[in-house]
Design a protein around this motif. Structure first.
Motif, PDB file in Angstrom:
ATOM      1  N   ASP A  97      22.622 -36.397 -38.164  1.00 10.05           N
ATOM      2  CA  ASP A  97      23.653 -35.377 -37.952  1.00 10.05           C
ATOM      3  C   ASP A  97      23.702 -34.968 -36.489  1.00 10.05           C
ATOM      4  O   ASP A  97      24.782 -34.811 -35.912  1.00 10.05           O
ATOM      5  N   THR A 100      25.278 -37.764 -34.473  1.00 11.81           N
ATOM      6  CA  THR A 100      26.727 -37.776 -34.724  1.00 11.81           C
ATOM      7  C   THR A 100      27.411 -36.667 -33.920  1.00 11.81           C
ATOM      8  O   THR A 100      28.430 -36.895 -33.270  1.00 11.81           O
ATOM      9  N   LYS A 101      26.807 -35.473 -33.941  1.00 10.16           N
ATOM     10  CA  LYS A 101      27.378 -34.345 -33.198  1.00 10.16           C
ATOM     11  C   LYS A 101      27.374 -34.643 -31.704  1.00 10.16           C
ATOM     12  O   LYS A 101      28.369 -34.394 -31.011  1.00 10.16           O
ATOM     13  N   LEU A 103      27.429 -37.567 -30.223  1.00 11.76           N
ATOM     14  CA  LEU A 103      28.442 -38.585 -29.934  1.00 11.76           C
ATOM     15  C   LEU A 103      29.841 -37.971 -29.923  1.00 11.76           C
ATOM     16  O   LEU A 103      30.659 -38.288 -29.053  1.00 11.76           O
ATOM     17  N   THR A 104      30.097 -37.081 -30.873  1.00  9.79           N
ATOM     18  CA  THR A 104      31.397 -36.401 -30.928  1.00  9.79           C
ATOM     19  C   THR A 104      31.598 -35.571 -29.660  1.00  9.79           C
ATOM     20  O   THR A 104      32.657 -35.624 -29.031  1.00  9.79           O
ATOM     21  N   ASP A 105      30.560 -34.809 -29.283  1.00 14.89           N
ATOM     22  CA  ASP A 105      30.638 -33.988 -28.063  1.00 14.89           C
ATOM     23  C   ASP A 105      30.905 -34.851 -26.838  1.00 14.89           C
ATOM     24  O   ASP A 105      31.704 -34.490 -25.969  1.00 14.89           O
ATOM     25  N   GLN A 107      32.405 -37.773 -26.741  1.00 11.74           N
ATOM     26  CA  GLN A 107      33.803 -38.237 -26.809  1.00 11.74           C
ATOM     27  C   GLN A 107      34.749 -37.151 -26.307  1.00 11.74           C
ATOM     28  O   GLN A 107      35.664 -37.414 -25.533  1.00 11.74           O
ATOM     29  N   VAL A 108      34.524 -35.902 -26.768  1.00 11.69           N
ATOM     30  CA  VAL A 108      35.364 -34.772 -26.356  1.00 11.69           C
ATOM     31  C   VAL A 108      35.260 -34.595 -24.839  1.00 11.69           C
ATOM     32  O   VAL A 108      36.274 -34.444 -24.148  1.00 11.69           O
ATOM     33  N   LYS A 110      34.406 -36.844 -22.600  1.00  7.95           N
ATOM     34  CA  LYS A 110      35.071 -37.983 -21.945  1.00  7.95           C
ATOM     35  C   LYS A 110      36.569 -37.739 -21.873  1.00  7.95           C
ATOM     36  O   LYS A 110      37.208 -37.966 -20.837  1.00  7.95           O
TER      37      LYS A 110
END
Length: 124
Positions: A97, A100-101, A103-105, A107-108, A110
Motif C-alpha cells: 500500500d 502504491t501510494k 508511486l501515485t504521489d 506520478q502526480v 511528475k
C-alpha cells in the motif's frame, strides 16, 4: 505426583548435566523459552503468591497434553505459530500500500513538474 507436570528440582545441575545432552546449550532461560514456545507454563502455587520465590529450588511446568501414561497426546504439543505468517502478510500488504501510494504521489508530482515546465517555457 499427579503426572500432569514435571519438576526441575536443581536448575544449576539440570542446566549443566541434562540440557547439553538434548540441546546445543546449557542455558536454563533458553530452555524455559523453548517450553513457553510449545505451550508449557510454569506452575505457580497459591501459597507462593506468585511473587515469593519458593524456599527450595523447584520449578514445575505443565502442559494440557503432557500427561503421564497418555503418550498419544504428545503429538498435540506443537510449537506455537505466533501468527508470524499473518503478521508478515499484514506487513507485506502495508508495504505494498505504501509503495502504491508513493508511486501515485510520484506520478502526480511528475505531472505538476511537466505542467510547470511547460508554463516556464511559455513565460520565456
Amino acid at each position: 505426583q499427579s503426572g500432569s507436570s514435571f519438576h526441575v528440582f536443581d536448575q544449576g545441575q539440570f542446566a549443566k548435566e541434562v540440557l547439553p545432552k538434548y540441546f546445543k546449550h546449557n542455558n536454563m532461560a533458553s530452555f524455559v523459552r523453548q517450553l513457553n514456545m510449545y505451550g508449557f507454563r510454569k506452575v505457580v502455587h497459591i501459597e507462593q503468591g506468585g511473587l515469593v520465590k519458593p524456599e527450595k529450588d523447584d520449578t514445575e511446568f505443565q502442559h494440557p497434553y503432557f500427561i503421564r501414561g497418555q503418550e498419544h497426546l504428545l503429538e498435540n504439543i506443537k510449537r506455537k505459530v505466533n501468527s508470524v505468517s499473518s503478521i508478515k502478510n499484514e506487513e507485506i500488504k502495508v508495504r505494498q500500500d505504501n509503495v502504491t501510494k508513493l508511486l501515485t504521489d510520484i506520478q502526480v508530482m511528475k505531472g505538476k513538474q511537466e505542467s510547470m515546465d511547460s508554463k516556464l517555457i511559455a513565460m520565456k
